[in-house]
Scaffold this motif. Structure first.
Motif, PDB file in Angstrom:
ATOM      1  N   UNK A  12       7.273  -1.486  -8.877  1.00  0.00           N
ATOM      2  CA  UNK A  12       7.479  -0.484  -9.919  1.00  0.00           C
ATOM      3  C   UNK A  12       6.562   0.251 -10.034  1.00  0.00           C
ATOM      4  N   UNK A  13       6.717   1.500  -9.138  1.00  0.00           N
ATOM      5  CA  UNK A  13       5.614   2.858  -8.951  1.00  0.00           C
ATOM      6  C   UNK A  13       5.316   3.456 -10.204  1.00  0.00           C
ATOM      7  N   UNK A  14       6.358   3.549 -11.019  1.00  0.00           N
ATOM      8  CA  UNK A  14       6.399   4.264 -12.339  1.00  0.00           C
ATOM      9  C   UNK A  14       5.281   3.575 -13.335  1.00  0.00           C
ATOM     10  N   UNK A  15       5.321   2.345 -13.290  1.00  0.00           N
ATOM     11  CA  UNK A  15       4.428   1.298 -13.975  1.00  0.00           C
ATOM     12  C   UNK A  15       3.058   1.421 -13.555  1.00  0.00           C
ATOM     13  N   UNK A  16       2.850   1.588 -12.210  1.00  0.00           N
ATOM     14  CA  UNK A  16       1.777   1.504 -11.555  1.00  0.00           C
ATOM     15  C   UNK A  16       0.839   3.012 -11.819  1.00  0.00           C
ATOM     16  N   UNK A  17       1.754   3.968 -11.903  1.00  0.00           N
ATOM     17  CA  UNK A  17       1.278   5.235 -12.148  1.00  0.00           C
ATOM     18  C   UNK A  17       0.558   5.250 -13.574  1.00  0.00           C
ATOM     19  N   UNK A  44       0.781  -1.142  -0.027  1.00  0.00           N
ATOM     20  CA  UNK A  44       0.231   0.010  -0.080  1.00  0.00           C
ATOM     21  C   UNK A  44       0.953   1.407   0.187  1.00  0.00           C
ATOM     22  N   UNK A  45       1.939   1.112   0.531  1.00  0.00           N
ATOM     23  CA  UNK A  45       2.968   2.248   0.444  1.00  0.00           C
ATOM     24  C   UNK A  45       3.266   2.873  -1.059  1.00  0.00           C
ATOM     25  N   UNK A  46       3.374   1.741  -1.889  1.00  0.00           N
ATOM     26  CA  UNK A  46       3.595   2.026  -3.359  1.00  0.00           C
ATOM     27  C   UNK A  46       2.388   2.504  -3.932  1.00  0.00           C
ATOM     28  N   UNK A  47       1.109   2.425  -3.347  1.00  0.00           N
ATOM     29  CA  UNK A  47       0.064   3.048  -3.921  1.00  0.00           C
ATOM     30  C   UNK A  47      -0.202   4.326  -3.436  1.00  0.00           C
ATOM     31  N   UNK A  48       0.350   4.598  -2.248  1.00  0.00           N
ATOM     32  CA  UNK A  48       0.243   5.996  -1.879  1.00  0.00           C
ATOM     33  C   UNK A  48       1.271   6.890  -2.567  1.00  0.00           C
ATOM     34  N   UNK A  49       2.439   6.269  -2.746  1.00  0.00           N
ATOM     35  CA  UNK A  49       3.475   6.953  -3.503  1.00  0.00           C
ATOM     36  C   UNK A  49       2.956   7.357  -4.968  1.00  0.00           C
ATOM     37  N   UNK A  50       2.423   6.467  -5.492  1.00  0.00           N
ATOM     38  CA  UNK A  50       1.643   6.725  -7.032  1.00  0.00           C
ATOM     39  C   UNK A  50       0.665   7.639  -6.849  1.00  0.00           C
ATOM     40  N   UNK A  51      -0.228   7.675  -5.714  1.00  0.00           N
ATOM     41  CA  UNK A  51      -1.270   8.495  -5.724  1.00  0.00           C
ATOM     42  C   UNK A  51      -0.771   9.968  -5.653  1.00  0.00           C
ATOM     43  N   UNK A  52       0.476  10.167  -4.767  1.00  0.00           N
ATOM     44  CA  UNK A  52       0.981  11.449  -4.283  1.00  0.00           C
ATOM     45  C   UNK A  52       1.343  11.956  -5.831  1.00  0.00           C
ATOM     46  N   UNK A  53       2.263  11.182  -6.452  1.00  0.00           N
ATOM     47  CA  UNK A  53       2.786  11.720  -7.956  1.00  0.00           C
ATOM     48  C   UNK A  53       1.699  11.881  -8.762  1.00  0.00           C
ATOM     49  N   UNK A  54       0.621  11.088  -8.958  1.00  0.00           N
ATOM     50  CA  UNK A  54      -0.426  11.677  -9.795  1.00  0.00           C
ATOM     51  C   UNK A  54      -1.154  12.764  -9.434  1.00  0.00           C
ATOM     52  N   UNK A  55      -1.374  13.091  -8.265  1.00  0.00           N
ATOM     53  CA  UNK A  55      -2.141  14.214  -7.857  1.00  0.00           C
ATOM     54  C   UNK A  55      -1.223  15.619  -8.085  1.00  0.00           C
ATOM     55  N   UNK A  56       0.064  15.481  -8.097  1.00  0.00           N
ATOM     56  CA  UNK A  56       1.061  16.545  -8.342  1.00  0.00           C
ATOM     57  C   UNK A  56       0.807  16.843  -9.623  1.00  0.00           C
ATOM     58  N   UNK A  57       0.466  16.140 -10.557  1.00  0.00           N
ATOM     59  CA  UNK A  57       0.471  16.296 -11.997  1.00  0.00           C
ATOM     60  C   UNK A  57      -0.900  16.630 -12.780  1.00  0.00           C
ATOM     61  N   UNK A  58      -2.029  16.053 -11.760  1.00  0.00           N
ATOM     62  CA  UNK A  58      -3.265  16.066 -12.392  1.00  0.00           C
ATOM     63  C   UNK A  58      -4.211  17.157 -11.928  1.00  0.00           C
ATOM     64  N   UNK A  59      -5.216  17.342 -12.903  1.00  0.00           N
ATOM     65  CA  UNK A  59      -6.240  18.224 -12.667  1.00  0.00           C
ATOM     66  C   UNK A  59      -7.492  17.658 -12.320  1.00  0.00           C
TER      67      UNK A  59
END
Length: 367
Positions: free
Chosen positions: A318-323, A209-224
């Motif tokens: 692979x957080x990049x692929x998850x994103x 779940x830590x990977x999912x949180x990191x993916x979520x953080x990065x997605x939110x930084x670049x998403x409208x």
């Protein structure tokens, strides 16, 4: 038929009830413990079978030792034994071997990454000894079949367990999807227009779940687009995850949800992610399929070999692929491939019952 398993579970309850409809067969289910330390299920008694709780004790989470099985093992013509890891299961297997009572190994799965991994020689040979001479192997899916072959069992002994959830229950609930979705989102202060990513399961480090949180953080930084993350479950890693989520908006930890209500989380969401590093199966994927919810999982979960196209599978960590996969799902990119992952295969209790009937026929042919 006697059945030995660790604890009562919601999905097993429905499976026992399906088995109980087999004609001219009675079932006694023996539980090693009422519950295990990392579970919070409250499970009603199964109808159509007799349930018994064995005297004994448990060390740690699931080291069950129940010598009281000695009182019962001769009562049955055939045993279904839940794996071979519990001491009680090993004792029962040895008793069946020495008394020439036919037994079947029920095997729920193994992480695919372990199929080709080298095992400790002594432990591996002990496993091979325990399963040798079993009447049948009731293993779950592709991983169950392949691991049985690794243990040296022949093809004619292998049957698919079709371990699953109450698919019909989840599908019935989808008829009120919009009402449930609106109510659930209002209860947990989730915006009605948000794209909701869901995780359901134990909150332990190996679930990723830590990977999912990191993916979520990065997605939110670049998403409208407005996105929120719903985390359902409890566990020893929960506080660590909550610390990692600090500063992130739209993350909801809602704790344990009882099985009869868990469909609400699926129907309120748009995508399930199971980011496990080591998962013998992953029944939350079965639940998502039953609710017609898209899902992403890793190559380390047993379920992916039978339920997923490559479109929504990635290597654990692979957080990049998850994103990339989450964004694909948000914007319905590669629609044709993604749609394939929400067509549920015939994975239900009726199929499991058919496998058991075939094993019973084999028992009669041998006796």
């Amino acid at each position: 038929i006697g059945i030995l398993t660790n604890i009562p579970t919601p999905y097993r309850k429905a499976m026992w009830e399906a088995y109980s409809t087999i004609e001219k067969v009675t079932f006694d289910v023996y539980y090693c413990s009422p519950i295990e330390s990392d579970r919070k299920w409250q499970v009603a008694s199964a109808s159509g079978v007799s349930e018994h709780y064995l005297d004994g004790f448990t060390l740690g989470r699931s080291f069950h030792l129940n010598l009281s099985i000695l009182k019962f093992f001769k009562r049955h013509d055939l045993w279904l034994i839940g794996g071979y890891s519990m001491p009680t299961a090993q004792i029962l297997i040895l008793l069946c071997k020495f008394q020439k009572i036919p037994y079947v190994i029920m095997f729920d799965g193994i992480s695919p990454q372990k199929l080709k991994a080298k095992e400790k020689p002594v432990l591996f040979q002990w496993k091979r000894f325990l399963v040798r001479n079993c009447l049948a192997w009731l293993g779950n899916g592709t991983v169950g079949r392949e691991y049985a072959k690794k243990l040296g069992l022949s093809e004619e002994k292998l049957y698919n367990q079709y371990l699953t959830v109450d698919v019909e229950h989840f599908q019935r609930m989808t008829t009120d999807k919009e009402k449930i979705r609106t109510s659930f989102r209002a209860k947990w202060c989730i915006d009605s227009s948000s794209y909701v990513i869901l995780y359901v399961g134990r909150l332990i480090e190996s679930k990723g779940v830590q990977d999912l949180l990191e993916a979520y953080r990065q997605i939110c930084e670049g998403e409208t687009k407005q996105i929120e993350l719903l985390i359902v479950g409890h566990g020893s890693y929960e506080e660590v995850l909550k610390q990692k989520a600090k500063g992130l908006t739209g993350v909801h930890f809602i704790g344990h949800v009882e099985y009869e209500n868990i469909h609400e989380a699926y129907l309120a969401s748009d995508l399930l992610v199971l980011p496990s590093y080591d998962d013998p199966w992953g029944l939350v994927i079965n639940e998502a399929f039953a609710c017609n919810l898209k899902s992403i999982t890793t190559t380390s979960s047993g379920v992916h070999l039978d339920f997923h196209e490559d479109a929504n599978v990635y290597k654990a960590g692979d957080v990049k692929k998850l994103i990339e996969l989450i964004i694909d799902n948000i914007y319905i990119a590669n629609q044709e491939k993604i749609d394939k992952t929400i067509v549920s295969p015939k994975w239900n209790f009726e199929k499991s019952k058919e496998s058991l009937i075939s094993i019973i026929r084999k028992y009669h042919a041998c006796n």
